[in-house]
Write an enzyme that holds these catalytic residues in place. Sequence first.
Site, short mmCIF file in Angstrom:
data_model
loop_
_atom_site.label_atom_id
_atom_site.label_comp_id
_atom_site.label_asym_id
_atom_site.label_seq_id
_atom_site.Cartn_x
_atom_site.Cartn_y
_atom_site.Cartn_z
N LEU A 202 -50.35 -19.41 -34.94
CA LEU A 202 -49.57 -20.36 -35.74
C LEU A 202 -48.09 -20.03 -35.57
O LEU A 202 -47.67 -18.92 -35.93
CB LEU A 202 -49.97 -20.16 -37.21
CG LEU A 202 -49.62 -21.22 -38.23
CD1 LEU A 202 -50.35 -22.52 -37.96
CD2 LEU A 202 -49.99 -20.72 -39.63
N HIS A 203 -47.31 -20.94 -35.00
CA HIS A 203 -45.88 -20.61 -34.88
C HIS A 203 -44.96 -21.83 -34.86
O HIS A 203 -43.75 -21.68 -34.81
CB HIS A 203 -45.63 -19.79 -33.61
CG HIS A 203 -45.74 -20.59 -32.34
ND1 HIS A 203 -46.94 -20.83 -31.74
CD2 HIS A 203 -44.80 -21.22 -31.59
CE1 HIS A 203 -46.73 -21.57 -30.66
NE2 HIS A 203 -45.44 -21.82 -30.55
N ARG A 204 -45.55 -23.07 -34.91
CA ARG A 204 -44.66 -24.25 -34.86
C ARG A 204 -43.75 -24.25 -36.08
O ARG A 204 -44.23 -24.11 -37.21
CB ARG A 204 -45.48 -25.55 -34.91
CG ARG A 204 -46.33 -25.80 -33.73
CD ARG A 204 -45.66 -26.66 -32.68
NE ARG A 204 -46.28 -26.31 -31.43
CZ ARG A 204 -45.67 -25.86 -30.35
NH1 ARG A 204 -44.36 -25.77 -30.33
NH2 ARG A 204 -46.32 -25.52 -29.28
#
Length: 396
Positions: A202-204
């Site tokens: 998860l990094h957006r």
Amino acid sequence: MKYIIVAGARPNFMKVAPIMEAFRVRGQKQILLVHTGQHYDEKMSDNFFADLEIPRPNLNLEVGSGSHAQQTARVMTAFEDICIEHRPDWVVVVGDVNSTLACALAAKKLGIRVAHVEAGLRSRDMSMPEEINRLCTDAISDLLFTTDKMADENLQREGINKERIRFVGNTMIDTLLRNIDKALSMPLPTEFKAREYAVLTLHRPSNVDSKPKLTALFEVLIDISRLIPIVFPAHPRTRNNLHQFGLEDTIHDSQINVIAPLSYLPFIGLTARSRLVFTDSGGIQEETTVLGIPCITMRPNTERPITCTMGTNILVGSEPERIRTAVLATLNASPRKNMLPEKWDGNAAMRIVDVLLADPAVLSEPTQENTPPQKWNGDTDVQIVEVVLNEHSVSS
Ligand code: UD1
């Protein structure tokens, strides 16, 4: 002929590796590998070069982090000097990160021809920095190498002459197929057994930069981790935000195991033996499609709709209830059958290099734009789907 290949950030490294190798196989020596330094940590960069046996970059621009404008401007300024000094015939850029656009722009304005690998992908979501990078890079590139035919259609709809487009397949999948055996020989974290855990990435910015959104996502993921434990190699952006938003302690007490970012081989080894993957990454949607691992994508859209139509990908957005329902459906169902997209066969980089070495003269002339742009009707190719419990298929 002289070529500069550009790599800047983590998702670029697996795309340039097979291109470098294909140039070596074809005996082409006039190659410079430039690392912009957009990603600079050992875990986000150096380890990938080691795992993928990519030669050390000839030049590292060391631009580091910053706002989008700062990062893009720093890459452009430094890369312009490299182009002036080395006068390549072609600059090859891959993917959709800030370094991709910055190097394409700098080269093109010096009259150097640009080839874009992974052209034509579109999420139709202009709030994603990557979508802006894709559109602008494609608009100025001389050769556009695509991973699927939907990308060719997107480009032609935008008025790009089809002579500039070459459907070659997927270099990220070249790397996956070449390394899967090595990846499967990597040990799993001791507490996990094959098919009994999920993987989370998860990094957006759209998911992790807002406290309410990140909190809501982790509430549902913590709940899900009671059904199936989750391994979470955390991106630096996400780890910083978890700390700032005071979420670390709650996660620490759950069945979510937060670990440092993994390099390529351990990550693919972990993913390939998981029960399912949660992600908001682009590339992982493609890798899970080839590996046949269910992928629950926590985004409202994807630039890779082929992973939904042919692969194992389910778009759920970031609504907790949709995520929960998709997980229950996946855990209760027998695995969805995936089909391999055309030309995802391990030979994409060789096709790319063969086109470049042939150096099509037609492309040195200013391109005649002969296809009038068609109006886009605003629909994404793949929409969020409602997942129906205990059914393998999904309905929109
Ligand atoms: C970038 C790409 C994104 C890609 C992602 C993969 C753009 C617009 N975005 O996003 O498409 O999916 O990489 O990781 O180019 N940081 C480190 N160490 C590093 C690199 C970054 O600690 O080696 C930190 C930075 O200081 C920053 C954060 O991580 O705080 C974000 O890095 P940045 O490169 O700006 O964007 P990504 O979110 O990684």
